[in-house]
Motif scaffolding. Structure first.
Motif, PDB file in Angstrom:
ATOM      1  N   GLN A  14      -4.454  10.965  16.486  1.00 50.34           N
ATOM      2  CA  GLN A  14      -5.849  10.857  16.054  1.00 50.34           C
ATOM      3  C   GLN A  14      -6.738  10.295  17.158  1.00 50.34           C
ATOM      4  O   GLN A  14      -7.892  10.669  17.286  1.00 50.34           O
ATOM      5  CB  GLN A  14      -5.930   9.982  14.805  1.00 50.34           C
ATOM      6  CG  GLN A  14      -7.330   9.860  14.258  1.00 50.34           C
ATOM      7  CD  GLN A  14      -7.342   9.276  12.858  1.00 50.34           C
ATOM      8  OE1 GLN A  14      -6.297   8.953  12.300  1.00 50.34           O
ATOM      9  NE2 GLN A  14      -8.509   9.136  12.285  1.00 50.34           N
TER      10      GLN A  14
ATOM     11  N   LYS B 115       0.825  -1.205   0.000  1.00 50.97           N
ATOM     12  CA  LYS B 115       0.000   0.000   0.000  1.00 50.97           C
ATOM     13  C   LYS B 115       0.862   1.259   0.000  1.00 50.97           C
ATOM     14  O   LYS B 115       1.704   1.437   0.857  1.00 50.97           O
ATOM     15  CB  LYS B 115      -0.866  -0.033   1.260  1.00 50.97           C
ATOM     16  CG  LYS B 115      -1.747   1.147   1.421  1.00 50.97           C
ATOM     17  CD  LYS B 115      -3.144   0.809   1.001  1.00 50.97           C
ATOM     18  CE  LYS B 115      -3.923   2.078   0.767  1.00 50.97           C
ATOM     19  NZ  LYS B 115      -5.213   1.807   0.164  1.00 50.97           N
TER      20      LYS B 115
ATOM     21  N   GLN C  72     -11.305  16.335   8.389  1.00 54.29           N
ATOM     22  CA  GLN C  72     -12.182  15.831   7.340  1.00 54.29           C
ATOM     23  C   GLN C  72     -13.146  16.937   6.912  1.00 54.29           C
ATOM     24  O   GLN C  72     -13.895  16.785   5.968  1.00 54.29           O
ATOM     25  CB  GLN C  72     -13.041  14.663   7.852  1.00 54.29           C
ATOM     26  CG  GLN C  72     -12.309  13.649   8.663  1.00 54.29           C
ATOM     27  CD  GLN C  72     -12.006  12.425   7.859  1.00 54.29           C
ATOM     28  OE1 GLN C  72     -12.136  12.438   6.639  1.00 54.29           O
ATOM     29  NE2 GLN C  72     -11.595  11.356   8.517  1.00 54.29           N
TER      30      GLN C  72
ATOM     31  N   ASN D 233     -10.688   9.248   4.316  1.00 51.67           N
ATOM     32  CA  ASN D 233     -10.091   8.150   5.074  1.00 51.67           C
ATOM     33  C   ASN D 233      -9.022   7.465   4.239  1.00 51.67           C
ATOM     34  O   ASN D 233      -9.215   7.209   3.048  1.00 51.67           O
ATOM     35  CB  ASN D 233     -11.149   7.107   5.446  1.00 51.67           C
ATOM     36  CG  ASN D 233     -12.156   7.646   6.453  1.00 51.67           C
ATOM     37  OD1 ASN D 233     -13.333   7.365   6.361  1.00 51.67           O
ATOM     38  ND2 ASN D 233     -11.693   8.427   7.387  1.00 51.67           N
ATOM     39  N   GLY D 234      -7.907   7.190   4.876  1.00 51.24           N
ATOM     40  CA  GLY D 234      -6.847   6.462   4.187  1.00 51.24           C
ATOM     41  C   GLY D 234      -6.012   7.304   3.250  1.00 51.24           C
ATOM     42  O   GLY D 234      -5.169   6.788   2.515  1.00 51.24           O
ATOM     43  N   ALA D 235      -6.187   8.623   3.286  1.00 46.76           N
ATOM     44  CA  ALA D 235      -5.446   9.495   2.378  1.00 46.76           C
ATOM     45  C   ALA D 235      -3.965   9.564   2.723  1.00 46.76           C
ATOM     46  O   ALA D 235      -3.138   9.862   1.872  1.00 46.76           O
ATOM     47  CB  ALA D 235      -6.046  10.896   2.394  1.00 46.76           C
ATOM     48  N   GLY D 236      -3.641   9.288   4.000  1.00 48.80           N
ATOM     49  CA  GLY D 236      -2.237   9.341   4.414  1.00 48.80           C
ATOM     50  C   GLY D 236      -1.945  10.450   5.405  1.00 48.80           C
ATOM     51  O   GLY D 236      -0.785  10.708   5.728  1.00 48.80           O
ATOM     52  N   LYS D 237      -2.979  11.073   5.938  1.00 50.14           N
ATOM     53  CA  LYS D 237      -2.793  12.197   6.859  1.00 50.14           C
ATOM     54  C   LYS D 237      -2.043  11.768   8.123  1.00 50.14           C
ATOM     55  O   LYS D 237      -1.049  12.382   8.514  1.00 50.14           O
ATOM     56  CB  LYS D 237      -4.160  12.789   7.254  1.00 50.14           C
ATOM     57  CG  LYS D 237      -5.017  13.225   6.076  1.00 50.14           C
ATOM     58  CD  LYS D 237      -6.329  13.838   6.532  1.00 50.14           C
ATOM     59  CE  LYS D 237      -7.287  12.884   7.237  1.00 50.14           C
ATOM     60  NZ  LYS D 237      -7.811  11.795   6.391  1.00 50.14           N
ATOM     61  N   THR D 238      -2.550  10.720   8.733  1.00 52.55           N
ATOM     62  CA  THR D 238      -1.926  10.276   9.975  1.00 52.55           C
ATOM     63  C   THR D 238      -0.494   9.806   9.735  1.00 52.55           C
ATOM     64  O   THR D 238       0.405  10.075  10.531  1.00 52.55           O
ATOM     65  CB  THR D 238      -2.774   9.148  10.610  1.00 52.55           C
ATOM     66  OG1 THR D 238      -4.071   9.671  10.893  1.00 52.55           O
ATOM     67  CG2 THR D 238      -2.152   8.640  11.881  1.00 52.55           C
ATOM     68  N   THR D 239      -0.303   9.117   8.629  1.00 48.98           N
ATOM     69  CA  THR D 239       1.043   8.640   8.306  1.00 48.98           C
ATOM     70  C   THR D 239       2.014   9.817   8.218  1.00 48.98           C
ATOM     71  O   THR D 239       3.127   9.760   8.751  1.00 48.98           O
ATOM     72  CB  THR D 239       1.013   7.874   6.972  1.00 48.98           C
ATOM     73  OG1 THR D 239       0.044   6.832   7.066  1.00 48.98           O
ATOM     74  CG2 THR D 239       2.364   7.277   6.650  1.00 48.98           C
TER      75      THR D 239
HETATM   76  N1  LIG Z   1       0.841   0.485  10.282  1.00 46.05           N
HETATM   77  C1  LIG Z   1       0.254   0.330   9.081  1.00 46.05           C
HETATM   78  N2  LIG Z   1       0.340  -0.842   8.441  1.00 46.05           N
HETATM   79  C2  LIG Z   1      -0.219  -1.019   7.238  1.00 46.05           C
HETATM   80  N3  LIG Z   1      -0.903  -0.080   6.565  1.00 46.05           N
HETATM   81  C3  LIG Z   1      -1.037   1.115   7.146  1.00 46.05           C
HETATM   82  C4  LIG Z   1      -0.467   1.381   8.432  1.00 46.05           C
HETATM   83  N4  LIG Z   1      -0.754   2.656   8.760  1.00 46.05           N
HETATM   84  C5  LIG Z   1      -1.463   3.151   7.734  1.00 46.05           C
HETATM   85  N5  LIG Z   1      -1.635   2.230   6.767  1.00 46.05           N
HETATM   86  C6  LIG Z   1      -2.325   2.446   5.486  1.00 46.05           C
HETATM   87  O1  LIG Z   1      -1.832   3.627   4.905  1.00 46.05           O
HETATM   88  C7  LIG Z   1      -2.887   4.382   4.345  1.00 46.05           C
HETATM   89  C8  LIG Z   1      -2.921   5.767   4.945  1.00 46.05           C
HETATM   90  O2  LIG Z   1      -3.339   5.664   6.290  1.00 46.05           O
HETATM   91  P1  LIG Z   1      -3.502   6.912   7.251  1.00 46.05           P
HETATM   92  O3  LIG Z   1      -3.815   6.386   8.596  1.00 46.05           O
HETATM   93  O4  LIG Z   1      -2.319   7.787   7.115  1.00 46.05           O
HETATM   94  O5  LIG Z   1      -4.778   7.631   6.624  1.00 46.05           O
HETATM   95  P2  LIG Z   1      -5.586   8.885   7.165  1.00 46.05           P
HETATM   96  O6  LIG Z   1      -5.586   9.887   6.086  1.00 46.05           O
HETATM   97  O7  LIG Z   1      -5.081   9.299   8.487  1.00 46.05           O
HETATM   98  O8  LIG Z   1      -7.044   8.278   7.291  1.00 46.05           O
HETATM   99  P3  LIG Z   1      -8.209   8.577   8.379  1.00 46.05           P
HETATM  100  O9  LIG Z   1      -8.918   9.801   7.910  1.00 46.05           O
HETATM  101  O10 LIG Z   1      -9.079   7.377   8.275  1.00 46.05           O
HETATM  102  O11 LIG Z   1      -7.574   8.718   9.711  1.00 46.05           O
HETATM  103  C9  LIG Z   1      -4.154   3.588   4.579  1.00 46.05           C
HETATM  104  O12 LIG Z   1      -4.458   2.904   3.400  1.00 46.05           O
HETATM  105  C10 LIG Z   1      -3.804   2.629   5.684  1.00 46.05           C
HETATM  106  O13 LIG Z   1      -4.500   1.440   5.521  1.00 46.05           O
END
Ligand SMILES: Nc1ncnc2c1ncn2[C@@H]1O[C@H](COP(=O)(O)OP(=O)(O)OP(=O)(O)O)[C@@H](O)[C@H]1O
Ligand SMILES: [Mg+2]
Lengths: 270, 329
Positions: free
Chosen positions: B84, B17, B193, B39-45
């Motif tokens: 988060q 991913k 969001q 959701n899942g855009a990568g913000k938290t990452t």
């Molecule tokens: N530890 C991990 N292991 C595997 N995949 C991960 C991990 N952390 C995040 N991901 C994947 O990376 C992508 C980005 O996740 P992230 O948590 O950054 O999204 P987000 O923008 O914060 O979403 P949300 O609004 O739901 O919090 C997602 O597809 C998620 O499934």
């Protein structure tokens, strides 16, 4: 406004001195002690369980086990101590898995604190709990007929060895908790080494009564070495060889798992 | 002067991913940047990388000129993180939680006690301050978590969805609070969001989708990138509708869309008020009776959906990377 922002951005970070690292350690230890005190159910279980094993073997099964030259209660008590500290370590694994899952580890890792202080603070709090448990079990043991037969110094040395063993194993459990990440699994994963170390040792019966294949393991594993040393320290008798090996095991386990845990902590992702 | 935050071609993947794909942006000292994305855009990452919790596969990030990997220790003393999900200790009281964080930021006792008390008051947690957190409601935990991230009075703050789960009043209160922080010289990166929140708080907005930056700019710029405003015209007599539409076609950026049932049409225009006046004059000169004439902005949700939706229009900010991937994880 941006001038202020620039000024704040350029503020010099406080360097992490050993004194500050010690303060971190104190803060984290206090946090974990509060957690232990505020979950008395868990504290109670980790004390009651070894007491039950002690009473079970003292009054129910012990009668069928003959150890020449020694009261069975005196024979079994070092093993019960060992079980108590191993069981205490299990809560280390549980607590760290919980911290990981609750995001506490994320928070602590983003702070300018000393990294080792987080884990050391956990293990020190668990050490305090083990001490408390040992004192309680000694009390119950004395009521059930257990007596120290050696000099005060030797007996204290025996208790000290148990504590050293328990503390070293706390670091094993720290690694287990951080590796499996899930509290339920951590608990189960922690039971396994405890069962192997405790039952396949000289804790409850002499190793000589076990089948041959098991003997060679049981004779040389750290729990047996520790129990034999502690028995000798409590009862009197030759101690040096076992003691030396037991201490070497404890120190080795501590060093290896200190670094394993720290490494897992550095990279911890829930 | 160093930038508060520099993000340079950050790429991060998990297994197969792609969580972040070549993300770059800067934040000036004292600014608020909102990271917007589904959701899942990568913000938290991204927040986790910036707060030294995760290492990127490629790229660099710097806080006040310090590399988040190479100078992680120093970076940690400059940042405050509210993740988060509220990460507060359930078994400690609110105050104990805050004081512990104060100790770990290496404040002296008087100072961390004072700041803990002030934070409890600011977050309306004074009454609950000496109760264990396990008795708190979700919103109270969230507020305590935010308070904890502010104890260090760090110059750079990372707030991951700070207002999710708060009631409207508390949310407004928190918005004001974030503004106060910025007035005190903090630099803030927040994820959300809600387009409305981004518009309200942020100088600059980055829209992230499936790990890529799909648009960057102020709220107004983003709306303009999407095609500016919409001119809405309603005529008095049905017979005039087609002729009126013909009269204003020259001011639009696309053909008018007619609604015969409502005697109304709308047409996308580029430079708002000017086009409105010109269109009004043309219609008046043409002798058309009007019931209504006005411009409206595309709604924030329209902007967001169009930027992050499947097969959406390309953004002028990054025309070479139209979002093609799905947004679900
Ligand atoms: N530890 C991990 N292991 C595997 N995949 C991960 C991990 N952390 C995040 N991901 C994947 O990376 C992508 C980005 O996740 P992230 O948590 O950054 O999204 P987000 O923008 O914060 O979403 P949300 O609004 O739901 O919090 C997602 O597809 C998620 O499934
Ligand atoms: Mg997120």
């Amino acid at each position: 406004m941006t001038d202020l922002a620039h000024e704040r951005l350029l503020s010099q970070p406080i360097a992490l001195t050993p004194r500050l690292a010690l303060r971190d350690l104190k803060g984290i230890t206090k946090r974990n002690l509060l957690r232990i005190i505020r979950t008395p159910q868990l504290l109670f279980m980790t004390i009651v369980q070894p007491v039950i094993v002690l009473l079970l073997f003292r009054y129910v099964l012990g009668g069928a086990i003959r150890i020449p030259g020694v009261n069975y209660v005196d024979f079994v008590i070092p093993g019960i101590f060992l079980e108590a500290v191993l069981l205490g370590g299990m809560t280390t694994a549980l607590a760290l898995a919980q911290d990981l899952q609750m995001g506490m580890i994320d928070r602590f890792r983003s702070l300018p604190m000393a990294r080792s202080a987080f884990l050391a603070g956990r293990t020190l709090a668990d050490l305090c709990r083990s001490l408390f448990a040992l004192i309680f079990i000694i009390g119950v043991g004395v009521l059930a007929g257990f007596r120290f037969h050696n000099s005060v110094g030797a007996c204290l040395g025996g208790v000290g060895l148990i504590i050293l063993f328990g503390y070293s194993f706390t670091w094993v459990y720290a690694a287990v908790g951080l590796a499996v990440k899930d509290p339920q699994t951590a608990q189960l994963a922690a039971i396994l080494p405890m069962f192997i170390l405790f039952f396949a040792s000289s804790a409850l019966v002499p190793v000589a009564t076990m089948p041959g294949w098991l003997q060679s393991f049981a004779r040389n594993q750290p729990a047996t070495l520790v129990i034999n040393s502690v028995r000798a320290l409590f009862e009197g008798g030759p101690v040096f060889h076992n003691l030396w090996q037991a201490v070497a095991w404890c120190v080795g386990i501590f060093i290896v798992f200190f670094f394993v845990s720290l490494n897992l902590y550095r990279k911890a992702v829930a | 002067m160093p930038l508060a935050v520099e993000v340079e071609s950050i790429t991060k993947h998990f297994a197969t991913k792609m969580a972040l794909d070549d993300v770059s942006f800067n934040i000036e000292a004292g600014e608020v940047l909102a990271l917007l994305g589904p959701n899942g855009a990568g913000k938290t990452t991204l927040i986790r990388i910036l707060s030294t919790l995760l290492t990127p596969d490629r790229g660099h990030a710097r806080i006040a000129g310090l590399d988040v990997q190479g100078d992680a220790k120093k970076v940690r003393s400059l940042i405050g993180l509210a993740g988060q999900y509220a990460s507060v200790d359930e078994l400690l009281t609110g105050r104990e939680n805050l004081e512990l964080i104060g100790i770990l930021y290496h404040l002296d006792k008087r100072e961390y006690q004072r700041r803990a008390q002030a934070a409890l008051e600011r977050m309306s947690l004074t009454d609950a301050g000496d109760q264990q957190v396990k008795t708190y409601s979700g919103g109270m935990r969230r507020r305590l978590d935010l308070a904890a991230s502010l104890i260090g009075q760090s110059p750079v703050l990372f707030l991951d969805e700070p207002t999710t789960g708060l009631d409207p009043r508390t949310r407004n209160d928190l918005w004001q609070f974030i503004k106060d922080l910025v007035a005190d010289g903090a630099t803030v990166l927040l994820t959300t969001q809600y387009m409305e929140e981004a518009e309200h708080l942020a100088n600059d907005i980055i829209v992230l989708n499936a790990g890529r930056v799909v648009a960057q700019g102020t709220a107004d710029q983003l709306k303009e990138e999407l095609g500016g405003d919409v001119l809405e015209v309603r005529v008095a007599k049905h017979a005039d509708l087609e002729r009126a539409a013909d009269l204003v076609t020259e001011f639009g950026t696309a053909p008018p869309r007619l609604n015969h049932d409502l005697d109304q049409f709308n047409i996308p225009i580029q430079d708002g008020v000017k086009a409105l006046i010109a269109a009004g004059r043309a219609l008046d000169d043409g002798g058309i009776d009007l019931v209504d004439l006005g411009i409206r902005r595309p709604s924030l949700d329209e902007v967001f959906l169009s930027l992050t939706g499947e097969g959406s229009a390309q953004s002028t900010a990054k025309p070479e990377t139209p979002p093609t991937r799905g947004t679900h994880d």
